[in-house]
Design a protein around this motif. Structure first.
Motif, PDB file in Angstrom:
ATOM      1  N   TYR A 162       0.834  -1.204   0.000  1.00 20.92           N
ATOM      2  CA  TYR A 162       0.000   0.000   0.000  1.00 20.92           C
ATOM      3  C   TYR A 162       0.870   1.256   0.000  1.00 20.92           C
ATOM      4  N   ALA A 163       1.863   1.297   0.883  1.00 20.17           N
ATOM      5  CA  ALA A 163       2.739   2.474   0.983  1.00 20.17           C
ATOM      6  C   ALA A 163       3.477   2.709  -0.334  1.00 20.17           C
ATOM      7  N   SER A 164       3.993   1.649  -0.928  1.00 19.15           N
ATOM      8  CA  SER A 164       4.698   1.781  -2.206  1.00 19.15           C
ATOM      9  C   SER A 164       3.768   2.290  -3.297  1.00 19.15           C
ATOM     10  N   SER A 165       2.566   1.778  -3.317  1.00 21.03           N
ATOM     11  CA  SER A 165       1.577   2.186  -4.315  1.00 21.03           C
ATOM     12  C   SER A 165       1.225   3.662  -4.165  1.00 21.03           C
ATOM     13  N   ILE A 166       1.016   4.092  -2.941  1.00 23.98           N
ATOM     14  CA  ILE A 166       0.684   5.496  -2.676  1.00 23.98           C
ATOM     15  C   ILE A 166       1.841   6.404  -3.081  1.00 23.98           C
ATOM     16  N   VAL A 167       3.056   6.011  -2.722  1.00 19.52           N
ATOM     17  CA  VAL A 167       4.227   6.829  -3.068  1.00 19.52           C
ATOM     18  C   VAL A 167       4.326   6.989  -4.579  1.00 19.52           C
ATOM     19  N   ARG A 168       4.227   5.881  -5.312  1.00 16.16           N
ATOM     20  CA  ARG A 168       4.305   5.960  -6.777  1.00 16.16           C
ATOM     21  C   ARG A 168       3.195   6.836  -7.344  1.00 16.16           C
ATOM     22  N   GLY A 169       1.982   6.611  -6.901  1.00 13.19           N
ATOM     23  CA  GLY A 169       0.841   7.360  -7.430  1.00 13.19           C
ATOM     24  C   GLY A 169       0.883   8.834  -7.107  1.00 13.19           C
ATOM     25  N   ALA A 200       9.282   3.029   1.532  1.00 18.17           N
ATOM     26  CA  ALA A 200       8.534   3.334   0.309  1.00 18.17           C
ATOM     27  C   ALA A 200       9.064   4.606  -0.353  1.00 18.17           C
ATOM     28  N   LEU A 201       9.385   5.624   0.437  1.00 17.70           N
ATOM     29  CA  LEU A 201       9.895   6.879  -0.125  1.00 17.70           C
ATOM     30  C   LEU A 201      11.255   6.688  -0.795  1.00 17.70           C
ATOM     31  N   ASN A 202      12.015   5.706  -0.322  1.00 15.33           N
ATOM     32  CA  ASN A 202      13.320   5.428  -0.926  1.00 15.33           C
ATOM     33  C   ASN A 202      13.196   4.860  -2.334  1.00 15.33           C
ATOM     34  N   GLU A 203      11.995   4.459  -2.729  1.00 15.48           N
ATOM     35  CA  GLU A 203      11.778   3.955  -4.083  1.00 15.48           C
ATOM     36  C   GLU A 203      11.818   5.079  -5.122  1.00 15.48           C
ATOM     37  N   ILE A 204      11.669   6.314  -4.672  1.00 12.24           N
ATOM     38  CA  ILE A 204      11.758   7.457  -5.592  1.00 12.24           C
ATOM     39  C   ILE A 204      13.237   7.741  -5.814  1.00 12.24           C
ATOM     40  N   SER A 205      13.666   7.684  -7.051  1.00  5.48           N
ATOM     41  CA  SER A 205      15.082   7.943  -7.329  1.00  5.48           C
ATOM     42  C   SER A 205      15.361   9.439  -7.155  1.00  5.48           C
ATOM     43  N   PRO A 206      16.548   9.772  -6.646  1.00  7.03           N
ATOM     44  CA  PRO A 206      16.897  11.187  -6.479  1.00  7.03           C
ATOM     45  C   PRO A 206      16.818  11.970  -7.793  1.00  7.03           C
ATOM     46  N   GLU A 207      17.171  11.308  -8.904  1.00  9.11           N
ATOM     47  CA  GLU A 207      17.132  11.974 -10.206  1.00  9.11           C
ATOM     48  C   GLU A 207      15.688  12.306 -10.605  1.00  9.11           C
ATOM     49  N   ALA A 208      14.797  11.345 -10.422  1.00  7.62           N
ATOM     50  CA  ALA A 208      13.387  11.566 -10.767  1.00  7.62           C
ATOM     51  C   ALA A 208      12.795  12.659  -9.877  1.00  7.62           C
ATOM     52  N   LYS A 236       4.702  15.746   1.865  1.00  9.59           N
ATOM     53  CA  LYS A 236       3.245  15.588   1.747  1.00  9.59           C
ATOM     54  C   LYS A 236       2.855  14.117   1.676  1.00  9.59           C
ATOM     55  N   ILE A 237       3.626  13.315   0.951  1.00  8.48           N
ATOM     56  CA  ILE A 237       3.340  11.883   0.867  1.00  8.48           C
ATOM     57  C   ILE A 237       3.483  11.246   2.244  1.00  8.48           C
ATOM     58  N   SER A 238       4.526  11.613   2.947  1.00  9.77           N
ATOM     59  CA  SER A 238       4.770  11.075   4.290  1.00  9.77           C
ATOM     60  C   SER A 238       3.626  11.425   5.240  1.00  9.77           C
ATOM     61  N   GLN A 239       3.170  12.658   5.200  1.00  9.18           N
ATOM     62  CA  GLN A 239       2.052  13.075   6.052  1.00  9.18           C
ATOM     63  C   GLN A 239       0.783  12.302   5.704  1.00  9.18           C
ATOM     64  N   PHE A 240       0.534  12.106   4.430  1.00  9.49           N
ATOM     65  CA  PHE A 240      -0.637  11.351   3.983  1.00  9.49           C
ATOM     66  C   PHE A 240      -0.591   9.924   4.535  1.00  9.49           C
ATOM     67  N   LEU A 241       0.564   9.290   4.415  1.00  6.69           N
ATOM     68  CA  LEU A 241       0.694   7.910   4.895  1.00  6.69           C
ATOM     69  C   LEU A 241       0.597   7.823   6.424  1.00  6.69           C
TER      70      LEU A 241
END
Length: 159
Positions: A59-66, A95-103, A77-82
């Motif tokens: 769920y956390a991974s899905s929310i972060v991606r979306g 889950a937040l670590n799935e976001i690449s620094p470049e992206a 904001k994503i962290s507060q939502f979760l």
């Protein structure tokens, strides 16, 4: 335990969780609204978790991606939502670590460029402040926002 109520709850919650990823808090709330006994709710959540209908990590991974890809939200904001959804901090960080620094940086630059181009040409300080507030409302970190604004300003100065 009410066997019929449990089976009905399992059926409806399995369908609810299959439609899109859900967290325990959402399922618990829905079950509470239906007026089930607490032991039935606990058993239902245990069953859904065991059978992978409920998975807070997924769920956390899905929310972060979306929220990042579709809504352009930053990590704050994503962290507060979760957190509001009752997701543990360790799962949020993972889950937040799935976001690449470049992206993340690319998204910030595009957001800063879009906001800057929508503002009237004029006082740079005022426009920078407006861009900062917009990006902060999207949940980006203030030090990174200023870096992005400065990069966008230096790119426009080259022309």
């Amino acid at each position: 335990m009410e066997d019929k109520a449990f089976k009905e709850a399992i059926f409806s919650m399995a369908k609810y969780c299959s439609y899109q990823d859900r967290c325990v808090k959402e399922v618990e709330s829905k079950l509470n609204d239906s007026g089930l006994a607490s032991n039935v709710i606990e058993a239902c959540i245990a069953y859904l978790t065991e059978n992978k209908y409920l998975d807070e990590n997924r769920y956390a991974s899905s929310i972060v991606r979306g929220k990042f890809n579709q809504n352009g939200w930053g990590k704050i904001k994503i962290s507060q939502f979760l957190k509001l959804k009752g997701i543990p901090n360790d799962l949020i960080k993972e889950a937040l670590n799935e976001i690449s620094p470049e992206a993340y940086w690319d998204k910030m630059i595009k957001l800063a460029q879009r906001k800057a181009s929508s503002l009237k040409k004029g006082d740079t300080r005022t426009n920078n402040a407006k861009t900062f507030r917009h990006m902060a409302s999207k949940g980006y970190e203030s030090s990174l926002i200023w870096d992005a604004i400065n990069e966008v300003n230096s790119d426009t100065d080259d022309y």
